[in-house]
Design a protein around this motif. Structure first.
Motif, PDB file in Angstrom:
ATOM      1  N   CYS A  22      13.851  -2.837  -9.396  1.00  0.00           N
ATOM      2  CA  CYS A  22      12.757  -2.971  -8.437  1.00  0.00           C
ATOM      3  C   CYS A  22      11.632  -3.725  -9.135  1.00  0.00           C
ATOM      4  O   CYS A  22      11.155  -3.282 -10.191  1.00  0.00           O
ATOM      5  N   TRP A  36      12.674   6.303  -7.353  1.00  0.00           N
ATOM      6  CA  TRP A  36      13.776   5.877  -6.489  1.00  0.00           C
ATOM      7  C   TRP A  36      14.104   7.016  -5.543  1.00  0.00           C
ATOM      8  O   TRP A  36      14.206   8.176  -5.964  1.00  0.00           O
ATOM      9  N   TYR A  37      14.269   6.676  -4.277  1.00  0.00           N
ATOM     10  CA  TYR A  37      14.675   7.604  -3.241  1.00  0.00           C
ATOM     11  C   TYR A  37      15.909   7.033  -2.568  1.00  0.00           C
ATOM     12  O   TYR A  37      16.219   5.853  -2.720  1.00  0.00           O
ATOM     13  N   ARG A  45      15.395  11.103   3.954  1.00  0.00           N
ATOM     14  CA  ARG A  45      15.206  10.424   2.681  1.00  0.00           C
ATOM     15  C   ARG A  45      14.944  11.472   1.608  1.00  0.00           C
ATOM     16  O   ARG A  45      14.184  12.426   1.831  1.00  0.00           O
ATOM     17  N   TYR A  94      15.751   3.244  -2.112  1.00  0.00           N
ATOM     18  CA  TYR A  94      14.418   2.670  -1.960  1.00  0.00           C
ATOM     19  C   TYR A  94      13.592   2.880  -3.225  1.00  0.00           C
ATOM     20  O   TYR A  94      13.583   3.973  -3.808  1.00  0.00           O
ATOM     21  N   CYS A  95      12.860   1.854  -3.577  1.00  0.00           N
ATOM     22  CA  CYS A  95      11.902   1.925  -4.676  1.00  0.00           C
ATOM     23  C   CYS A  95      10.557   2.370  -4.115  1.00  0.00           C
ATOM     24  O   CYS A  95      10.179   1.986  -2.994  1.00  0.00           O
ATOM     25  N   ASN A  96       9.831   3.152  -4.899  1.00  0.00           N
ATOM     26  CA  ASN A  96       8.539   3.669  -4.452  1.00  0.00           C
ATOM     27  C   ASN A  96       7.547   3.674  -5.601  1.00  0.00           C
ATOM     28  O   ASN A  96       7.915   3.974  -6.746  1.00  0.00           O
ATOM     29  N   LYS A  98       3.671   5.298  -6.238  1.00  0.00           N
ATOM     30  CA  LYS A  98       2.521   6.076  -5.779  1.00  0.00           C
ATOM     31  C   LYS A  98       1.418   5.942  -6.825  1.00  0.00           C
ATOM     32  O   LYS A  98       1.627   6.269  -7.989  1.00  0.00           O
ATOM     33  N   GLU A 106       0.288   3.770  -1.752  1.00  0.00           N
ATOM     34  CA  GLU A 106       1.719   3.959  -1.950  1.00  0.00           C
ATOM     35  C   GLU A 106       2.449   2.746  -1.410  1.00  0.00           C
ATOM     36  O   GLU A 106       2.077   2.191  -0.368  1.00  0.00           O
ATOM     37  N   TRP A 108       6.469   0.891  -0.733  1.00  0.00           N
ATOM     38  CA  TRP A 108       7.925   1.069  -0.606  1.00  0.00           C
ATOM     39  C   TRP A 108       8.602  -0.290  -0.612  1.00  0.00           C
ATOM     40  O   TRP A 108       8.075  -1.261  -0.063  1.00  0.00           O
ATOM     41  N   GLY A 111      14.653  -1.498   0.527  1.00  0.00           N
ATOM     42  CA  GLY A 111      15.902  -0.762   0.390  1.00  0.00           C
ATOM     43  C   GLY A 111      17.066  -1.650   0.012  1.00  0.00           C
ATOM     44  O   GLY A 111      17.116  -2.833   0.369  1.00  0.00           O
TER      45      GLY A 111
END
Length: 118
Positions: A22, A36-37, A45, A94-96, A98, A106, A108, A111
């Protein structure tokens, strides 16, 4: 606005490996958590792994010992090395990011699909 772009997804056989990457479009300053989610069809999710600005990592139980999250600050990337993949790991990942300091925002990624199948 920061853009997060994931890459590295694809089709792999059970027991195989993939590495997700990412990349952020620019540096994100401040204290933050990178993660990562994943989301499988028909499911919520869920968290896979996170890494803090201080390098502390946390993993979901179902990936402990198989996945490794790590970051490259110079390249503004966070990676997820996935080994011993199972069919139940099939999902969109998905990369995140925060940001814990102001402005506490935040971000995102869009995906990337991971499919584990023989």
């Amino acid at each position: 606005q920061v853009q997060l772009v994931e890459s590295g997804g694809g089709l792999v056989q059970p027991g195989g490996s993939l590495r997700l990457s990412c990349t952020a479009s620019r540096s994100i300053f401040g204290v933050k958590i990178l993660g990562w989610y994943r989301q499988a069809p028909g499911k919520e999710r869920e968290l896979v792994a996170i890494i803090s600005s201080g390098g502390i990592t946390t993993y979901a139980e179902f990936v402990k010992g198989r996945f490794t999250i790590y970051r490259d600050n110079a390249k503004n990337t966070v990676n997820l090395q996935m080994n011993s993949l199972k069919p139940e790991d099939t999902a969109v990942y998905y990369c995140n990011v925060k940001r814990l300091t102001l402005p506490r925002d935040e971000f995102w990624g869009q995906g990337t699909q991971v499919t584990v199948s023989s």
